[in-house]
Scaffold this motif. Structure first.
Motif, PDB file in Angstrom:
ATOM      1  N   GLN A   1       0.822  -1.204   0.000  1.00 13.47           N
ATOM      2  CA  GLN A   1       0.000   0.000   0.000  1.00 13.47           C
ATOM      3  C   GLN A   1       0.860   1.259   0.000  1.00 13.47           C
ATOM      4  N   HIS A   2       1.968   1.240   0.741  1.00 10.30           N
ATOM      5  CA  HIS A   2       2.788   2.447   0.869  1.00 10.30           C
ATOM      6  C   HIS A   2       3.948   2.476  -0.108  1.00 10.30           C
ATOM      7  N   LEU A   3       4.049   1.461  -0.973  1.00 10.13           N
ATOM      8  CA  LEU A   3       5.172   1.392  -1.899  1.00 10.13           C
ATOM      9  C   LEU A   3       5.305   2.638  -2.772  1.00 10.13           C
TER      10      LEU A   3
ATOM     11  N   SER B   1      10.455   1.316  -6.430  1.00 11.82           N
ATOM     12  CA  SER B   1       9.323   0.450  -6.742  1.00 11.82           C
ATOM     13  C   SER B   1       9.583  -1.011  -6.415  1.00 11.82           C
ATOM     14  N   HIS B   2      10.790  -1.325  -5.919  1.00  9.79           N
ATOM     15  CA  HIS B   2      11.061  -2.712  -5.522  1.00  9.79           C
ATOM     16  C   HIS B   2      10.801  -2.845  -4.030  1.00  9.79           C
ATOM     17  N   PRO B   3       9.879  -3.744  -3.616  1.00  6.05           N
ATOM     18  CA  PRO B   3       9.481  -3.767  -2.204  1.00  6.05           C
ATOM     19  C   PRO B   3      10.623  -4.047  -1.235  1.00  6.05           C
ATOM     20  N   VAL B   4      11.560  -4.960  -1.608  1.00  3.46           N
ATOM     21  CA  VAL B   4      12.624  -5.294  -0.650  1.00  3.46           C
ATOM     22  C   VAL B   4      13.505  -4.070  -0.389  1.00  3.46           C
ATOM     23  N   THR B   5      13.840  -3.329  -1.470  1.00  5.01           N
ATOM     24  CA  THR B   5      14.635  -2.113  -1.290  1.00  5.01           C
ATOM     25  C   THR B   5      13.865  -1.083  -0.479  1.00  5.01           C
ATOM     26  N   ALA B   6      12.553  -0.982  -0.727  1.00  5.16           N
ATOM     27  CA  ALA B   6      11.746  -0.022   0.025  1.00  5.16           C
ATOM     28  C   ALA B   6      11.762  -0.353   1.504  1.00  5.16           C
TER      29      ALA B   6
ATOM     30  N   ALA C   1      16.467  -0.157  -7.421  1.00  7.50           N
ATOM     31  CA  ALA C   1      15.303   0.693  -7.192  1.00  7.50           C
ATOM     32  C   ALA C   1      14.039   0.042  -7.735  1.00  7.50           C
ATOM     33  N   ALA C   2      14.163  -0.730  -8.808  1.00  8.87           N
ATOM     34  CA  ALA C   2      12.967  -1.237  -9.465  1.00  8.87           C
ATOM     35  C   ALA C   2      12.905  -2.758  -9.539  1.00  8.87           C
ATOM     36  N   ALA C   3      14.009  -3.449  -9.306  1.00 13.23           N
ATOM     37  CA  ALA C   3      14.044  -4.892  -9.503  1.00 13.23           C
ATOM     38  C   ALA C   3      14.995  -5.476  -8.461  1.00 13.23           C
ATOM     39  N   PRO C   4      15.061  -6.812  -8.347  1.00 13.60           N
ATOM     40  CA  PRO C   4      15.995  -7.397  -7.388  1.00 13.60           C
ATOM     41  C   PRO C   4      17.403  -6.853  -7.555  1.00 13.60           C
TER      42      PRO C   4
END
Lengths: 304, 94
Positions: free
Chosen positions: A122-124, A130-135, A198-201
């Motif tokens: 939800q907060h991504l 845009s990559h959740p793990v980095t976020a 930022a966007a991918a693994p």
């Protein structure tokens, strides 16, 4: 069905490699089997839909830990062989505990009950990447990453208090030329991983670990002789990750309204802040891991 | 479903194997390796738990992945520190 077969083979390999590493008579065999175990773990992470972990494990578990253990093996070469202790007592106890643990596995619910993954999704959009793990690593749970950099620094400082003198390894001509060929490639790939995170693994840890393995290869082949704790800028690089993190936290605290939380980035510049912090963290992780693995070499001999 | 329990079981067995190596030794280096095997088992448990949403067609739990990623780096730095202490110990024993 084919996937289940793959899982069976992979799990059997993991257990066999770990068991053989623990029970093998020679320590050299144990370390070699453990490195193979690290490679298989990376494969397991990839299978379990955790590509970030697979990247990190391939560089750390299979690469750096292997180099560390081989360094330790050199010291054991002078030791007399140890007697093999009896197996039945530990086997009985550990077998009992493991059986109980295995029996309790059925208690684990198949449906995850935690609401946190939904909150992350939800907060991504507000996190700047845009990559959740980095976020999670650099925004939602930035405290973890900050303290982890501190742990790395403490490990390096602790290891520096216990220097052991190692025989110097003289590079082998084939490995020297191979390291020259390999290192620009590793540099390129780690830069790509950092940017791509930022966007991918990918991200600071994977890039840092990969960069560290490249630096270790070069350092073991008698290159990059400036890369030691004596050099002022190397110390600054090691501290740079923590310093950049704390500075970014302080600046974004000033930029935001009152009541802002420590280590929360302003939404408009979150992406840039994360990239800056990640870049410094990558360099800090790479240099710290390299210094941990290769240690402090003795002062250079005049003709070397 | 079956794979899920297979990986959970592997994680527990890895912890068991690591515990066996930690108890039995006999060399200190092997005990450090055993601690790493136990760590791998615990990481595998966490990653398998993070895999549960995938079985429902959702993305995997990124919080657990981030925690394990942090854990991997902390584990290698702890191992490096332990090996530095080990090296010092062996140098003194000579």
């Amino acid at each position: 069905m084919a996937l289940l077969l793959f899982d069976l083979v992979l799990c059997a390999l993991l257990l066999l490699l770990a068991g053989a590493a623990m029970l093998s008579r020679s320590l050299t065999q144990a370390v070699t089997l453990f490195i193979a175990f690290g490679v298989m773990m990376a494969l397991a992470w990839a299978r379990l839909k955790a590509p970030d972990l697979a990247l990190a494990e391939a560089a750390i578990g299979a690469g750096l830990t292997g180099a560390l253990c081989f360094t330790a093996l050199v010291r054991y070469a002078k030791q007399p062989a140890y007697p093999q202790p009896a197996l039945w007592r530990p086997l009985t106890f550990i077998g009992l505990v493991t059986a109980l643990l295995l029996a309790s596995l059925s208690q684990i619910p198949l449906q995850p009950s935690s609401a946190i993954p939904a909150l992350v999704q939800q907060h991504l959009p507000q996190s700047g990447v845009s990559h959740p793990v980095t976020a999670v690593l650099l925004n939602f749970r930035a405290w973890d990453t900050l303290l982890e950099l501190l742990v790395l620094l403490l490990a390096l400082l602790g290891a520096r208090q216990a220097p052991g003198d190692l025989p110097r390894y003289r590079g082998w001509s084939l490995s020297i030329s191979w390291s020259r060929l390999l290192s620009p490639l590793l540099l390129l790939v780690s830069g790509y991983l950092l940017w791509r995170g930022a966007a991918a693994p990918g991200g600071a840890f994977q890039a840092g670990a990969l960069l560290a393995s490249g630096l270790v290869i070069l350092r073991l082949n008698q290159q990059l002789s400036w890369l030691s704790w004596r050099h002022f800028w190397v110390r600054m690089l090691v501290l740079g990750g923590l310093l950049a993190f704390v500075l970014a936290g302080a600046v974004s605290l000033l930029l935001q309204d009152l009541g802002a939380v420590w280590l929360s980035w302003p939404q408009s510049i979150a992406g840039a802040v994360i990239l800056i912090v990640e870049s410094f963290a990558t360099l800090a992780i790479a240099v710290t891991l390299t210094l941990l693995v290769v240690g402090e070499p003795k002062p250079e001999v005049a003709d070397a | 479903m079956l794979s899920f329990y297979l990986y959970l079981g592997t994680a527990v067995l890895l912890v068991g194997i690591g515990g066996l190596g930690l108890w039995r030794g006999p060399e200190l280096l092997r005990r450090i390796l055993a601690l790493n095997v136990i760590g791998a088992g615990i990481f595998m448990l966490m990653v398998t738990l993070a895999y549960r949403p995938v079985m429902q067609g959702e993305p995997a739990d990124s919080v657990l992945h981030a925690l394990v990623l942090t854990g991997l780096v902390v584990a290698v730095s702890a191992t490096a520190f332990a090996l530095a202490l080990l090296g010092r110990l062996l140098t003194r024993a000579d």
